[in-house]
Design a protein around this motif. Structure first.
Motif, PDB file in Angstrom:
ATOM      1  N   LYS A 283       0.828  -1.216   0.000  1.00  0.00           N
ATOM      2  CA  LYS A 283       0.000   0.000   0.000  1.00  0.00           C
ATOM      3  C   LYS A 283       0.860   1.262   0.000  1.00  0.00           C
ATOM      4  N   ALA A 284       2.144   1.113   0.352  1.00  0.00           N
ATOM      5  CA  ALA A 284       3.029   2.280   0.364  1.00  0.00           C
ATOM      6  C   ALA A 284       3.509   2.649  -1.036  1.00  0.00           C
ATOM      7  N   PHE A 285       3.313   1.755  -2.014  1.00  0.00           N
ATOM      8  CA  PHE A 285       3.676   2.076  -3.398  1.00  0.00           C
ATOM      9  C   PHE A 285       2.473   2.740  -4.055  1.00  0.00           C
ATOM     10  N   VAL A 286       2.619   4.006  -4.378  1.00  0.00           N
ATOM     11  CA  VAL A 286       1.453   4.792  -4.791  1.00  0.00           C
ATOM     12  C   VAL A 286       1.665   5.502  -6.123  1.00  0.00           C
ATOM     13  N   ALA A 287       0.534   5.924  -6.708  1.00  0.00           N
ATOM     14  CA  ALA A 287       0.585   6.738  -7.924  1.00  0.00           C
ATOM     15  C   ALA A 287       0.658   8.205  -7.524  1.00  0.00           C
ATOM     16  N   GLU A 288       1.204   9.034  -8.429  1.00  0.00           N
ATOM     17  CA  GLU A 288       1.193  10.480  -8.208  1.00  0.00           C
ATOM     18  C   GLU A 288      -0.247  10.989  -8.264  1.00  0.00           C
ATOM     19  N   LYS A 289      -0.417  12.236  -7.849  1.00  0.00           N
ATOM     20  CA  LYS A 289      -1.731  12.871  -7.879  1.00  0.00           C
ATOM     21  C   LYS A 289      -2.318  12.838  -9.302  1.00  0.00           C
ATOM     22  N   ASN A 290      -3.592  12.534  -9.381  1.00  0.00           N
ATOM     23  CA  ASN A 290      -4.312  12.441 -10.666  1.00  0.00           C
ATOM     24  C   ASN A 290      -3.836  11.289 -11.548  1.00  0.00           C
TER      25      ASN A 290
END
Length: 566
Positions: free
Chosen positions: A323-330
């Motif tokens: 869950k700590a691997f995320v996409a940038e905003k939008n």
DNA sequence: CCGTTCACG
DNA sequence: ACGTACGTGAACGGG
């Protein structure tokens, strides 16, 4: 960004030069001016650039506005020729193929406390070291070029290796975003649990010890508490592996149960939640793994610094790391994974009629296997039968033995042996594949995968029974695992081209985990992009080298973090 | 620097 | 008689 200390070049065997750019003694040429002169040459598609692990050079130059073209790589040529025989670093290659031991890096920079960085190396010394590298690389290229031709392996190098250089470089450069605060909270949570477990463990052992020390833990379990009967590792020490601890926990002992939990949490904390933040690049705020193209014997990639191909998924605590691997905003992450890729390959490779039919009809392959092995209607297969059948299918891919299967599913070797007999009776082509593969390997010393990549199996005729058996299983596994990795390589190439052709520059392929690809894309476009990805991955069923007689199946998932993609 | 353990596909 | 499931990389302990 790594500093560019100097560049070495060779255009003729026996001749090489060194261009110092950032040595500390200031006897340098100006980096900008030098790169300005080199840029048109490096980008010229009609001029070959040969390197040893040239992905490294590509990345360095890309950060300075140069996008190298027409790259050749001696490391990858060696990999195609000799996977399974030796490693493919320059030192090894030079000694094997040129009977020359290069000046060692350690010799130049020293070791330990006295070690200096390369920009502190005196220019004349640096010249000898670096120019030799260029000369060796050129010599290796000439040799490998001929060898690839003679072995009819040029195609493998051209189709499956060269295109990956730039693709993986761009993936590494892109990196992936990590939520650092989230990981910090996870670490704290894990530490609290670890502290509690430690207290509980010491209460039982009645003394403090290093729980992470297998030696001390063995001493406690075997000599002090005497809860374990003697089980030794290969080297003769007390066995404390998970399977041993699970047995003891099952018998009702609490200490091994707590140690198992302690180990799991320590692993998650030490290897992932504590360490991943240390890999965040402060310039990009992202984590940039390194993909290794020539590390495995089968054609698979490997990942290091950090390894992003072994991020936990199986337990709930583990999946939290994802869950700590995320996409940038939008933006969103898209994952695309091949469904049952290795079983599909096996059914094509060994021409297994029943399995091919099942894949064409999109049936549940493990339930089918269970119905065959346990001689029952597919509707009457229960979860335990399916679990065992699944283990058999996995085992087949690994080059099964009755012992391995018995251990895996917790039955006697007699019972495991009966399952296997029944299995091979229903799928006789698999038995035939296994024996013909081993036979071919015994006389040739290698195996080929579906696309023609070779894995050398050096111990296939070893006189030691255990070594030989081990190598036989590797021989059975390599064409299966290797063909799957080739399918993935082709998919990555096709997707890269498709995104380029369609001028989709804002979607980035960022990770490969053997049968899965991760992309970062604008959230508004994920439906469109997912369709393209799925289509390209599925289309690999047909290529210039092989047309599969079974369909490939791809699952797509979209989310704002990696943890929700499964 | 090697052995053991364990995270993944 | 023996007794391992295949392929990796990272962390740790202990010489």
């Amino acid at each position: 960004m790594a500093k560019l200390v100097g560049i070495s070049l060779s255009t003729k065997i026996g001749k090489a030069c060194y261009i110092p750019l950032n040595h500390k003694d200031h006897q340098n040429l100006n980096e900008k001016e030098v790169l300005k002169i080199l840029k048109p040459i490096l980008e010229d598609v009609s001029i070959k650039k040969i390197g040893q692990n040239i992905k490294f050079d590509f990345i360095i130059l890309y950060h300075r506005g140069i996008s190298m073209n027409s790259m050749e790589d001696t490391m990858l040529m060696s990999y195609v020729l000799d996977a399974g025989k030796n490693r493919h670093n320059m030192d090894t290659l030079s000694q094997i193929h040129l009977e020359h031991k290069p000046i060692s890096y350690k010799e130049i920079v020293g070791v330990g406390k006295k070690q200096i960085s390369f920009d502190e190396v005196e220019i004349n010394k640096a010249k000898d070291y670096a120019a030799e590298d260029a000369d060796i690389t050129y010599r290796l290229f000439k040799k490998f070029f001929k060898n690839l031709k003679a072995e009819k392996l040029t195609n493998i190098y051209e189709i499956f290796e060269k295109p990956l250089i730039k693709i993986l470089s761009l993936m590494e450069i892109e990196g992936i975003k990590i939520n650092e605060g989230f990981l910090k909270k996870l670490s704290d949570k894990f530490q609290n649990k670890i502290d509690k477990l430690e207290k509980d463990i010491f209460k039982i052992s009645k003394k403090n010890f290093k729980i992470g020390s297998t030696k001390q833990l063995g001493e406690i379990m075997y000599n002090e508490l005497k809860i374990s009967t003697l089980k030794k590792t290969k080297k003769g020490s007390f066995a404390t592996s998970a399977s041993v601890l699970e047995d003891l926990a099952f018998k009702g002992h609490l200490l091994p149960k707590y140690v198992l939990e302690w180990r799991q949490l320590s692993k998650l904390k030490n290897t992932y939640s504590d360490t991943l933040p240390e890999h965040i690049n402060p310039k990009t705020n992202r984590v940039h793994t390194s993909f290794l193209l020539a590390a495995t014997s089968t054609g698979r990639l490997a990942s290091s610094d950090p390894n992003l191909q072994n991020i936990p998924i199986k337990t709930s605590d583990g999946n939290d790391i994802r869950k700590a691997f995320v996409a940038e905003k939008n933006k969103s992450l898209i994952s695309a994974d091949y469904n049952q890729i290795e079983m599909r390959i096996l059914s094509d490779l060994a021409d297994v009629k029943e399995l091919k039919k099942a894949f064409k009809n999109d049936e549940d392959i493990h339930s089918l296997t269970a119905s065959q092995v346990f001689n029952t209607d597919i509707k009457k297969v229960n979860s335990d039968m399916r679990r065992k059948a699944k283990a058999i299918n996995f085992g087949i891919i690994y080059g099964i033995s009755q012992y391995g299967l018995a251990k895996q599913i917790g039955v006697s070797t007699t019972e495991a042996s009966e399952f296997l007999n029944s299995y091979f009776l229903k799928f006789p082509e698999i038995k035939e594949y296994m024996s013909s593969t081993i036979k071919f390997c015994r006389k040739s010393g290698y195996v080929n995968n579906i696309f023609g990549r070779r894995t050398h199996i050096t111990g296939i005729n070893d006189k030691n029974f255990n070594i030989r058996n081990f190598q036989e299983r590797a021989a059975i596994n390599a064409p299966i695992q290797g063909s799957a990795s080739e399918i993935m390589r082709m998919a990555m190439i096709r997707i890269s081209e498709k995104l380029k052709d369609n001028k989709i520059y804002d979607t980035k392929m960022i990770l490969q985990i053997h049968d899965e690809l991760i992309f970062e894309a604008p959230s508004k476009d994920t439906t469109k992009i997912s369709k393209i990805i799925k289509k390209e991955m599925t289309s690999v069923q047909n290529s210039e080298l092989h047309s599969f007689t079974i369909p490939l199946s791809v699952d797509i998932n979209v989310g704002d973090n990696w943890g929700v993609l499964h």
